[in-house]
Design a protein around this motif. Sequence first.
Motif, PDB file in Angstrom:
ATOM      1  N   LEU A 120      -5.303  -2.480  -8.905  1.00 25.22           N
ATOM      2  CA  LEU A 120      -5.214  -3.119  -7.771  1.00 25.22           C
ATOM      3  C   LEU A 120      -5.229  -4.384  -8.716  1.00 25.22           C
ATOM      4  O   LEU A 120      -6.453  -4.691  -9.036  1.00 25.22           O
ATOM      5  CB  LEU A 120      -5.614  -2.892  -6.651  1.00 25.22           C
ATOM      6  CG  LEU A 120      -4.880  -2.013  -5.561  1.00 25.22           C
ATOM      7  CD1 LEU A 120      -3.680  -2.595  -5.076  1.00 25.22           C
ATOM      8  CD2 LEU A 120      -4.180  -0.562  -6.463  1.00 25.22           C
ATOM      9  N   PRO A 180     -10.095   4.695  -7.560  1.00 29.47           N
ATOM     10  CA  PRO A 180      -8.844   3.567  -7.909  1.00 29.47           C
ATOM     11  C   PRO A 180     -10.090   2.986  -9.146  1.00 29.47           C
ATOM     12  O   PRO A 180     -10.632   3.065  -9.829  1.00 29.47           O
ATOM     13  CB  PRO A 180      -9.988   3.357  -6.490  1.00 29.47           C
ATOM     14  CG  PRO A 180     -11.043   3.821  -6.357  1.00 29.47           C
ATOM     15  CD  PRO A 180     -10.717   5.421  -7.095  1.00 29.47           C
ATOM     16  N   LEU A 193      -8.849   2.104  -1.147  1.00 28.48           N
ATOM     17  CA  LEU A 193      -8.310   3.054  -1.644  1.00 28.48           C
ATOM     18  C   LEU A 193      -8.399   4.743  -1.506  1.00 28.48           C
ATOM     19  O   LEU A 193      -7.280   5.370  -1.407  1.00 28.48           O
ATOM     20  CB  LEU A 193      -8.272   2.582  -3.268  1.00 28.48           C
ATOM     21  CG  LEU A 193      -7.716   1.352  -3.276  1.00 28.48           C
ATOM     22  CD1 LEU A 193      -7.547   1.076  -4.638  1.00 28.48           C
ATOM     23  CD2 LEU A 193      -6.156   0.929  -2.963  1.00 28.48           C
ATOM     24  N   MET A 241       0.843  -0.999  -0.014  1.00 26.65           N
ATOM     25  CA  MET A 241      -0.194  -0.015   0.001  1.00 26.65           C
ATOM     26  C   MET A 241       0.821   1.419  -0.538  1.00 26.65           C
ATOM     27  O   MET A 241       0.862   2.223  -0.495  1.00 26.65           O
ATOM     28  CB  MET A 241      -0.597  -0.286   1.134  1.00 26.65           C
ATOM     29  CG  MET A 241      -2.275  -1.285   1.397  1.00 26.65           C
ATOM     30  SD  MET A 241      -2.732  -1.016  -0.447  1.00 26.65           S
ATOM     31  CE  MET A 241      -4.116  -0.126  -0.670  1.00 26.65           C
TER      32      MET A 241
END
Length: 290
Positions: A166, A196, A188, A151
């Motif tokens: 992601l 995101p 996120l 992260m």
Amino acid sequence: MTESQPESFPSVPLLALDTLWFQVAGTVCNLRCTHCFIACSPHNHSHAMLTLETVRRYLKEAEELGVREYYFTGGEPFMNREMLPILEETLQLGPATVLTNGLLLDPRRCAKLKALERSSEYSLDVRISVDGWGPGDHDRIRGMGTFNRAMMGVRRLWEAGLNPVLTVTELAEGVASPSGRERFMEQLRCVGISKPRLKVLSLFRMGAEERRERGYQPWERLEPGTTVDPEKLQCGSGRMVTSQGVYVCPILIDFPTARMGQTLRETLRPFQLAYPACYTCHVLGVTCRT
Ligand code: SF4
Ligand code: SF4
């Protein structure tokens, strides 16, 4: 894992060579994830890292053949010391995507990646893999402390001006549901990412995953006569370059029979879907492309 006679399985044509993958880190990785379908690790050298010189040779052939996009994977791509020059040359030809575990994304590397993207007319995407909504599931699979480090990589890319994708495996609880995905998007947003991007991937039950949970069952094969759609399979429009030559796809690099040739031109032909992993691709519509 056993393979039946290839003659019994459906065949997929190569419609066009649109996507070229590079196993740029070979099978060497700084992690040893318990679900890795090619069982990468710091000591797995079954495929070696690719040099800039090797990548350059394939890029030239790819340009001649009209390849439209490029992907880099491993192992961990940023363990390859020539990764940035490799990306620089690739971005002169087309869009590039790097699949990473996010652990080697220090601020300096993120700034360099942004500079490469800025100087190219093509896009540069970085995909970071996670396996859960927090350290619990992720660290159990990937190792202690890896969720927070990944992260951190996400945040550093974002701060450098790149918006990572992601990649979440189906091991993340609830990820298959809209509410599960929304939960992840919200997470996120909480770390400052206002746009995101998420891709959900299914597991291939081979490599380390075979030991973690289970391998393929005998019935998990494509039946003779199964109709396959080459537009939905990545082997219908892509190939994978490794240190040992060109394979049909990123999933089958541990199978010598999936090696199709030394040059890209030698691989411009149909491929028979004789492998259990082909069942996953066909039934679940899996593609490693973004
Ligand atoms: S899943 Fe990715 S990060 Fe994990 S060992 Fe395999 S290549 Fe490395
Ligand atoms: S594993 Fe998937 S991408 Fe690879 S040859 Fe089989 S169907 Fe195609």
